[in-house]
Design a protein around this motif. Structure first.
Motif, PDB file in Angstrom:
ATOM      1  N   ALA A  95       0.811  -1.218   0.000  1.00 35.47           N
ATOM      2  CA  ALA A  95       0.000   0.000   0.000  1.00 35.47           C
ATOM      3  C   ALA A  95       0.843   1.266   0.000  1.00 35.47           C
ATOM      4  O   ALA A  95       0.469   2.282  -0.594  1.00 35.47           O
ATOM      5  N   ASP A  96       1.988   1.219   0.675  1.00 37.32           N
ATOM      6  CA  ASP A  96       2.886   2.380   0.748  1.00 37.32           C
ATOM      7  C   ASP A  96       4.312   1.864   0.634  1.00 37.32           C
ATOM      8  O   ASP A  96       4.928   1.460   1.613  1.00 37.32           O
ATOM      9  N   ALA A  97       4.833   1.879  -0.589  1.00 32.70           N
ATOM     10  CA  ALA A  97       6.137   1.260  -0.841  1.00 32.70           C
ATOM     11  C   ALA A  97       7.266   1.947  -0.084  1.00 32.70           C
ATOM     12  O   ALA A  97       8.198   1.295   0.402  1.00 32.70           O
ATOM     13  N   ALA A  98       7.194   3.261   0.047  1.00 32.76           N
ATOM     14  CA  ALA A  98       8.272   3.989   0.726  1.00 32.76           C
ATOM     15  C   ALA A  98       8.363   3.631   2.196  1.00 32.76           C
ATOM     16  O   ALA A  98       9.438   3.736   2.809  1.00 32.76           O
ATOM     17  N   VAL A 139      14.239   0.098  -3.425  1.00 33.26           N
ATOM     18  CA  VAL A 139      14.100  -0.158  -4.864  1.00 33.26           C
ATOM     19  C   VAL A 139      14.207   1.182  -5.589  1.00 33.26           C
ATOM     20  O   VAL A 139      13.571   2.169  -5.179  1.00 33.26           O
ATOM     21  N   PRO A 140      15.016   1.285  -6.640  1.00 30.40           N
ATOM     22  CA  PRO A 140      15.247   2.585  -7.284  1.00 30.40           C
ATOM     23  C   PRO A 140      13.980   3.350  -7.646  1.00 30.40           C
ATOM     24  O   PRO A 140      13.897   4.559  -7.413  1.00 30.40           O
ATOM     25  N   ALA A 141      12.980   2.663  -8.201  1.00 28.60           N
ATOM     26  CA  ALA A 141      11.748   3.357  -8.589  1.00 28.60           C
ATOM     27  C   ALA A 141      11.020   3.912  -7.375  1.00 28.60           C
ATOM     28  O   ALA A 141      10.412   4.987  -7.430  1.00 28.60           O
ATOM     29  N   ALA A 146      12.974   6.895  -5.988  1.00 26.00           N
ATOM     30  CA  ALA A 146      12.845   8.065  -6.860  1.00 26.00           C
ATOM     31  C   ALA A 146      11.434   8.647  -6.843  1.00 26.00           C
ATOM     32  O   ALA A 146      11.176   9.662  -7.509  1.00 26.00           O
ATOM     33  N   GLY A 147      10.522   8.007  -6.110  1.00 30.16           N
ATOM     34  CA  GLY A 147       9.153   8.506  -6.043  1.00 30.16           C
ATOM     35  C   GLY A 147       8.295   8.117  -7.230  1.00 30.16           C
ATOM     36  O   GLY A 147       7.193   8.652  -7.407  1.00 30.16           O
ATOM     37  N   ALA A 148       8.774   7.175  -8.072  1.00 32.75           N
ATOM     38  CA  ALA A 148       8.024   6.754  -9.260  1.00 32.75           C
ATOM     39  C   ALA A 148       7.099   5.574  -8.990  1.00 32.75           C
ATOM     40  O   ALA A 148       6.287   5.219  -9.836  1.00 32.75           O
ATOM     41  N   LEU A 149       7.225   4.960  -7.814  1.00 36.87           N
ATOM     42  CA  LEU A 149       6.396   3.802  -7.471  1.00 36.87           C
ATOM     43  C   LEU A 149       5.982   3.911  -6.012  1.00 36.87           C
ATOM     44  O   LEU A 149       6.816   3.790  -5.119  1.00 36.87           O
ATOM     45  N   GLY A 150       4.703   4.166  -5.787  1.00 36.13           N
ATOM     46  CA  GLY A 150       4.226   4.359  -4.432  1.00 36.13           C
ATOM     47  C   GLY A 150       3.412   3.205  -3.894  1.00 36.13           C
ATOM     48  O   GLY A 150       3.383   2.970  -2.680  1.00 36.13           O
ATOM     49  N   SER A 151       2.732   2.468  -4.776  1.00 40.50           N
ATOM     50  CA  SER A 151       1.924   1.327  -4.330  1.00 40.50           C
ATOM     51  C   SER A 151       1.842   0.294  -5.438  1.00 40.50           C
ATOM     52  O   SER A 151       1.998   0.610  -6.628  1.00 40.50           O
ATOM     53  N   ILE A 187      -0.174  -0.516 -10.486  1.00 38.34           N
ATOM     54  CA  ILE A 187       0.726   0.331  -9.707  1.00 38.34           C
ATOM     55  C   ILE A 187       0.250   1.777  -9.735  1.00 38.34           C
ATOM     56  O   ILE A 187      -0.513   2.193 -10.607  1.00 38.34           O
ATOM     57  N   ASP A 188       0.741   2.542  -8.758  1.00 41.32           N
ATOM     58  CA  ASP A 188       0.426   3.963  -8.665  1.00 41.32           C
ATOM     59  C   ASP A 188       1.660   4.658  -8.104  1.00 41.32           C
ATOM     60  O   ASP A 188       2.409   4.061  -7.312  1.00 41.32           O
ATOM     61  N   VAL A 189       1.875   5.894  -8.488  1.00 39.51           N
ATOM     62  CA  VAL A 189       2.999   6.636  -7.930  1.00 39.51           C
ATOM     63  C   VAL A 189       2.693   7.058  -6.498  1.00 39.51           C
ATOM     64  O   VAL A 189       3.612   7.373  -5.730  1.00 39.51           O
ATOM     65  N   ARG A 190       1.429   7.046  -6.112  1.00 43.84           N
ATOM     66  CA  ARG A 190       1.018   7.421  -4.764  1.00 43.84           C
ATOM     67  C   ARG A 190       0.748   6.173  -3.929  1.00 43.84           C
ATOM     68  O   ARG A 190       0.562   5.085  -4.462  1.00 43.84           O
ATOM     69  N   SER A 191       0.704   6.326  -2.620  1.00 41.50           N
ATOM     70  CA  SER A 191       0.246   5.229  -1.768  1.00 41.50           C
ATOM     71  C   SER A 191      -1.228   4.998  -2.062  1.00 41.50           C
ATOM     72  O   SER A 191      -1.947   5.914  -2.482  1.00 41.50           O
ATOM     73  N   HIS A 192      -1.679   3.767  -1.853  1.00 42.26           N
ATOM     74  CA  HIS A 192      -3.012   3.399  -2.338  1.00 42.26           C
ATOM     75  C   HIS A 192      -3.536   2.246  -1.493  1.00 42.26           C
ATOM     76  O   HIS A 192      -2.997   1.145  -1.531  1.00 42.26           O
ATOM     77  N   GLN A 193      -4.575   2.488  -0.733  1.00 40.39           N
ATOM     78  CA  GLN A 193      -5.173   1.423   0.072  1.00 40.39           C
ATOM     79  C   GLN A 193      -6.004   0.486  -0.819  1.00 40.39           C
ATOM     80  O   GLN A 193      -6.688   0.939  -1.738  1.00 40.39           O
TER      81      GLN A 193
END
Length: 417
Positions: free
Chosen positions: A86-89, A97-99, A102-107, A127-133
């Motif tokens: 849900a929140d990769a960061a 993970v590089p993506a 870099a903020g290119a992969l959030g969920s 996938i989404d660049v933002r976090s996503h429930q």
């Protein structure tokens, strides 16, 4: 997964590394998956030893191969289970993970895809660049879309293998058709307003002398690559209408739907043969639905138009099959004077979501404006049946009511009705 297992998995995966026109059909499936789960991007990835190969993508970027190690899809393949991030960061497994960094992969939500060797060969993921429930229902919906993708991948693999095998495979199928090994099984068609069975669709099965039963995805693509599809269509139609003649003694209004390749339109004897099969079986053309398949492109010139017109003049109802998944469906609908539309099961999977409802409503609205009837395939729940009816579908079929049945099972059900 140890090194030997990964090597076996990679060998199986390489059978599914397609590009070009073969992967085009995947685009609509994954586009619906992305919209149904409310993610901007979806893709199908196939993983070999070193790389994750993106073979189909909607929403962003280009098709490419990226290192497998550390990828979220690698975790999905190794576990063989859905993966929800849900929140990769904030996830220690993937924050570096590089993506992600870099903020290119959030969920990420991915489910495994299994190949013919019963090994996981890749994933369908959103996938989404933002976090996503994501809730459990959305994950299960992606699992169902994954089953469709598995079927499509297997079909593409079989098409490539059949073309490589050439005359040997074709000769075996020709023998099967000639000796009556190709038989119809039947799936009920339901009137959504009443819940009544109004007819059956005849679906080809290959009954080997050994007793093995193969479904159409195994052999129909080979037939469609040649004029063998003509003999196969006529064989299935002949037996299906013979069965229908018997069933109509118990239920006189029962209809039969049979698949019909556009190849029949290019032969001077094509339409007379179809009419003759109906007459020989003692079934009125008015009780037969001919479903034009889109696995090969329909000819949309004056020959096809006049062929469809002649079939309708003889009393047959003519349908466009798999509507909503072929890029040329709308063109076919505009050019050909058909009676009805069969909405593909991929659309049924998205029922109950904004995109699924919107697509279904658009198709049924167009059909209504054109005076056409609609059937939706692949319905598996009462909820989806109710939604389909509310959105304007006239008929439906799917596992909610029955899987395809051999003729003997339908005989027994008809006799006891």
């Amino acid at each position: 997964m140890n090194s030997d297992e990964q090597r076996r998995q990679a060998r199986s995966a390489r059978h599914y590394l397609f590009d070009g026109p073969l992967t085009r059909r995947l685009q609509i499936t994954i586009a619906l998956a992305a919209r149904a789960l409310e993610f901007p991007t979806a893709m199908v990835n196939i993983l070999d030893e070193d790389f994750a190969h993106t073979i189909s993508l909607v929403g962003a970027g280009d098709l490419a191969a990226s290192p497998r190690e550390g990828a979220m899809c690698d975790t999905t393949v190794r576990s063989g289970r859905p993966l929800i991030v849900a929140d990769a960061a904030a996830d220690a497994r993937f924050a570096d993970v590089p993506a992600v960094a870099a903020g290119a992969l959030g969920s990420y939500v991915g489910v495994p895809l299994t190949g013919r060797e019963s090994l996981v060969v890749g994933t369908i993921c959103v996938i989404d660049v933002r976090s996503h429930q994501v809730d459990e229902g959305q994950v299960q919906r992606l699992v169902e879309f994954g089953k469709v993708v598995e079927d499509q991948l297997d079909l593409m693999r079989r098409l490539r293998e059949h073309r490589t095998a050439g005359t040997v495979a074709a000769a075996e199928l020709a023998t099967a058709i000639r000796t009556g090994q190709i038989v119809p099984w039947y799936q009920p068609i339901i009137e959504l307003g009443t819940g009544a069975i109004v007819g059956f669709e005849a679906l080809a099965r290959w009954q080997h002398p050994s007793g093995q039963l193969e479904e159409p995805g195994v052999f129909v693509p080979l037939a469609e690559d040649s004029d063998l599809i003509i003999d196969l269509d006529l064989m299935v139609m002949r037996q299906a209408l013979t069965d229908l003649n018997q069933w109509q003694r118990h239920q006189p209004g029962t209809r039969m739907s049979v698949n019909l390749s556009a190849r029949h339109f290019g032969r001077s004897e094509g339409l007379p043969q179809i009419h003759s099969v109906a007459l020989d079986a003692g079934v009125a053309p008015e009780q037969i639905d001919l479903e034009l398949t889109e696995t090969i492109p329909l000819i949309t010139d004056t020959t096809s138009n006049s062929s469809v017109t002649r079939l309708r003049e003889q009393g047959f109802r003519v349908w466009l099959d798999d509507f909503g998944t072929g890029w040329s469906s709308l063109e076919h609908l505009i050019r050909l004077p058909v009676d009805g539309i069969k909405i593909d099961r991929v659309v049924a999977l998205a029922l109950g979501t904004h995109i699924g409802n919107a697509v279904t409503r658009a198709v049924t609205g167009l059909a209504s404006e054109m005076g056409l009837i609609t059937t939706i395939e692949g319905v598996e729940t009462h909820r989806h049946a109710t939604i389909a009816h509310q959105l304007g579908c006239d008929y439906a079929q799917g596992y909610l009511w029955s899987r395809p049945l051999p003729a003997a099972a339908v005989d027994a059900a008809m006799a006891s009705a």
